[in-house]
Structures are given as C-alpha cells and as structure tokens.
Design a protein around this motif. Structure first.
Motif, PDB file in Angstrom:
ATOM      1  N   ALA A 128      -6.721   2.159   1.921  1.00 34.78           N
ATOM      2  CA  ALA A 128      -4.858   1.793   1.903  1.00 34.78           C
ATOM      3  C   ALA A 128      -4.568   1.181   3.202  1.00 34.78           C
ATOM      4  O   ALA A 128      -3.842  -0.352   3.893  1.00 34.78           O
ATOM      5  N   TYR A 157     -11.270  -7.443   1.147  1.00 33.44           N
ATOM      6  CA  TYR A 157      -9.995  -6.611   2.096  1.00 33.44           C
ATOM      7  C   TYR A 157      -9.490  -8.086   2.185  1.00 33.44           C
ATOM      8  O   TYR A 157      -7.427  -8.251   1.969  1.00 33.44           O
ATOM      9  N   VAL A 175       2.206   4.053   3.394  1.00 34.48           N
ATOM     10  CA  VAL A 175       1.674   3.583   4.217  1.00 34.48           C
ATOM     11  C   VAL A 175       2.769   3.098   5.227  1.00 34.48           C
ATOM     12  O   VAL A 175       3.493   2.375   4.717  1.00 34.48           O
ATOM     13  N   GLN A 211       0.913  -1.478   0.114  1.00 36.26           N
ATOM     14  CA  GLN A 211       0.051  -0.099  -0.247  1.00 36.26           C
ATOM     15  C   GLN A 211       0.792   1.537  -0.101  1.00 36.26           C
ATOM     16  O   GLN A 211       1.834   1.438   1.205  1.00 36.26           O
ATOM     17  N   LYS A 212       0.837   1.728  -1.254  1.00 34.26           N
ATOM     18  CA  LYS A 212       1.570   3.359  -1.214  1.00 34.26           C
ATOM     19  C   LYS A 212       1.488   4.252   0.013  1.00 34.26           C
ATOM     20  O   LYS A 212      -0.237   4.576   0.715  1.00 34.26           O
ATOM     21  N   ARG A 256      -6.070  -2.737   4.419  1.00 31.52           N
ATOM     22  CA  ARG A 256      -5.496  -3.619   3.605  1.00 31.52           C
ATOM     23  C   ARG A 256      -4.141  -3.340   3.935  1.00 31.52           C
ATOM     24  O   ARG A 256      -3.495  -4.798   4.324  1.00 31.52           O
ATOM     25  N   ALA A 257      -3.133  -2.232   4.699  1.00 31.02           N
ATOM     26  CA  ALA A 257      -2.244  -2.526   5.564  1.00 31.02           C
ATOM     27  C   ALA A 257      -1.919  -3.771   6.553  1.00 31.02           C
ATOM     28  O   ALA A 257      -0.764  -3.855   6.686  1.00 31.02           O
ATOM     29  N   GLY A 273      -9.701   6.722  -0.163  1.00 28.79           N
ATOM     30  CA  GLY A 273      -8.787   5.715  -0.852  1.00 28.79           C
ATOM     31  C   GLY A 273      -8.183   5.064   0.800  1.00 28.79           C
ATOM     32  O   GLY A 273      -7.689   4.617   0.953  1.00 28.79           O
ATOM     33  N   THR A 274      -7.537   6.406   1.566  1.00 28.51           N
ATOM     34  CA  THR A 274      -7.130   6.394   2.985  1.00 28.51           C
ATOM     35  C   THR A 274      -7.349   5.200   3.773  1.00 28.51           C
ATOM     36  O   THR A 274      -6.256   4.207   4.142  1.00 28.51           O
ATOM     37  N   HIS A 283      -1.369   7.192   6.625  1.00 27.55           N
ATOM     38  CA  HIS A 283      -1.053   7.334   5.653  1.00 27.55           C
ATOM     39  C   HIS A 283      -1.071   8.000   5.275  1.00 27.55           C
ATOM     40  O   HIS A 283      -1.503   9.356   5.661  1.00 27.55           O
TER      41      HIS A 283
END
Length: 210
Positions: A136, A178, A31, A28-29, A139-140, A132-133, A86
């Motif tokens: 993310a 997820y 994070v 996840q970009k 998911r992370a 989307g924060t 994030h």
C-alpha cells in the motif's frame, strides 16, 4: 532567523489556508502523509522492523531530526511531501516510508547539495503484523510520484538503498506491477551493493521509461 521561524510555524501547523490539514489524494486505504508528529510510532516500528540488525536503526533522536528536516526543507523549497504512513482500522500506524527530494552527489550513492535531482527513499518499514502494508505504501508513493513529478514532465529518478531480504526483494518482483497499476512504466538500475551488519544492501535507481 525570521524566515526560519516562519518556516517552522508552517511546518508545525501543517495546514492549508482554510485551516484544514492537507490530505493525501490516494487510492490506497489508510495511507496519509508522514510528518514529524509521527516520530514516536515510527521509532517504535523501526525498532521492530530492524530488531535482527540494529545497525540499520536510526533511533528516536535521529528519526525525529530527519522528519523535522524533511518537513522544513519541503516547506522552504516548495517541494511535495513524499513521505507516507499506513494507519490501520485500529487507528495505529503500522508502517511508514521516509522519502524526500534531494540531489545525488558526484560520489555515486551519496546524497549531497550538488548533482542530479533525485527522490531519495531513506527508509520503508512495517511492524510485520499487517500484510499488505508495504504494498500500500509503495503504490501510494508511486501515485504521488506520478502526480507531483511525472504529470508535470519532471522525470526525476528515485534512489534507494534496499535491504536484500525485505524491500529489495519486493521492489525487484513487484516494481513493474505496481508501476502499471498507477500508469507508469518503470525500470530499475542497480548501482552496487554493500554490507550493513549481516545484511546486503542494494543501491538502486528507478526511472520512468520515456
């Protein structure tokens, strides 16, 4: 006292033996790990996220204490950091998740020193400006849960008190998706609900299907 000082030093340095700060392994970009150093932006985001129900706000002092206690406890007991933030391309923190390993007391729904081991998700919030924060972060978090617990045969459950109109709605609709994305089959159990100001809070437990 010497042990406590040693632990504090490790937490403040927050570094690996080679002097580099620990980095999160995640797909996840944006994070990364959340630590006590993030207290001010986290308190700011919390105020914006819960502006419509201030009974949910921990405020700066309590948030700082929670982050420091989490970091010290993780270091002392050799537990992974499950708290995440994030950061956007602007370099600012736009969301966070405060989570840590603990134990569920015999009084169901309360954290205690004795009882079943759990991963306690204390809070998840965003500044509501960057779609989307939340996804993310979730998911992370599940990636870290898989890496630090499930992959080692430790199926400790995840406990959270989720706000009905925000985090609960997302978890209920997106949990299966997820989980599948990170290779986990998850199920959610509801323990009950309670009122916090004008909000309905759901006490939930998430487990890996075995």
């Amino acid at each position: 006292p010497k042990l406590a000082e040693g632990i504090k030093k490790q937490v403040i340095e927050n570094s690996l033996p080679d002097g580099k700060k620990a980095e999160l392994v995640s797909g996840q970009k944006g994070v990364s790990y959340l630590t006590f150093e993030d207290t001010l932006p986290v308190a700011f985001i919390e105020g914006k996220a819960y502006h419509d129900n201030q009974t949910l706000i921990q405020y700066l002092h309590n948030m700082e204490n929670a982050l420091i206690a989490k970091d010290i406890n993780n270091t002392a007991k050799g537990r992974p950091n499950m708290s995440l933030k994030h950061t956007g391309e602007d370099g600012k923190i736009h969301g966070y998740m405060l989570a840590y390993e603990g134990r569920m007391s015999k009084d169901e729904g309360k954290e205690g020193e004795e009882g079943e081991p759990i991963i306690y998700v204390s809070d998840i919030a965003s500044d509501l400006k960057h779609p989307g924060t939340g996804g993310a972060l979730m998911r992370a978090f599940l990636e870290q849960y898989r890496q630090n617990y499930v992959s080692k045969g430790n199926f400790v459950p995840i406990y959270a008190q989720a706000r009905e109109k925000t985090s609960y709605a997302i978890i209920k609709s997106k949990l299966k998706k997820y989980g599948e994305e990170v290779g986990l089959e998850l199920e959610m159990e509801e323990l009950g609900t309670y009122k916090e100001g004008d909000d309905t809070m759901h006490q939930i437990v998430i487990r890996v299907k075995i």
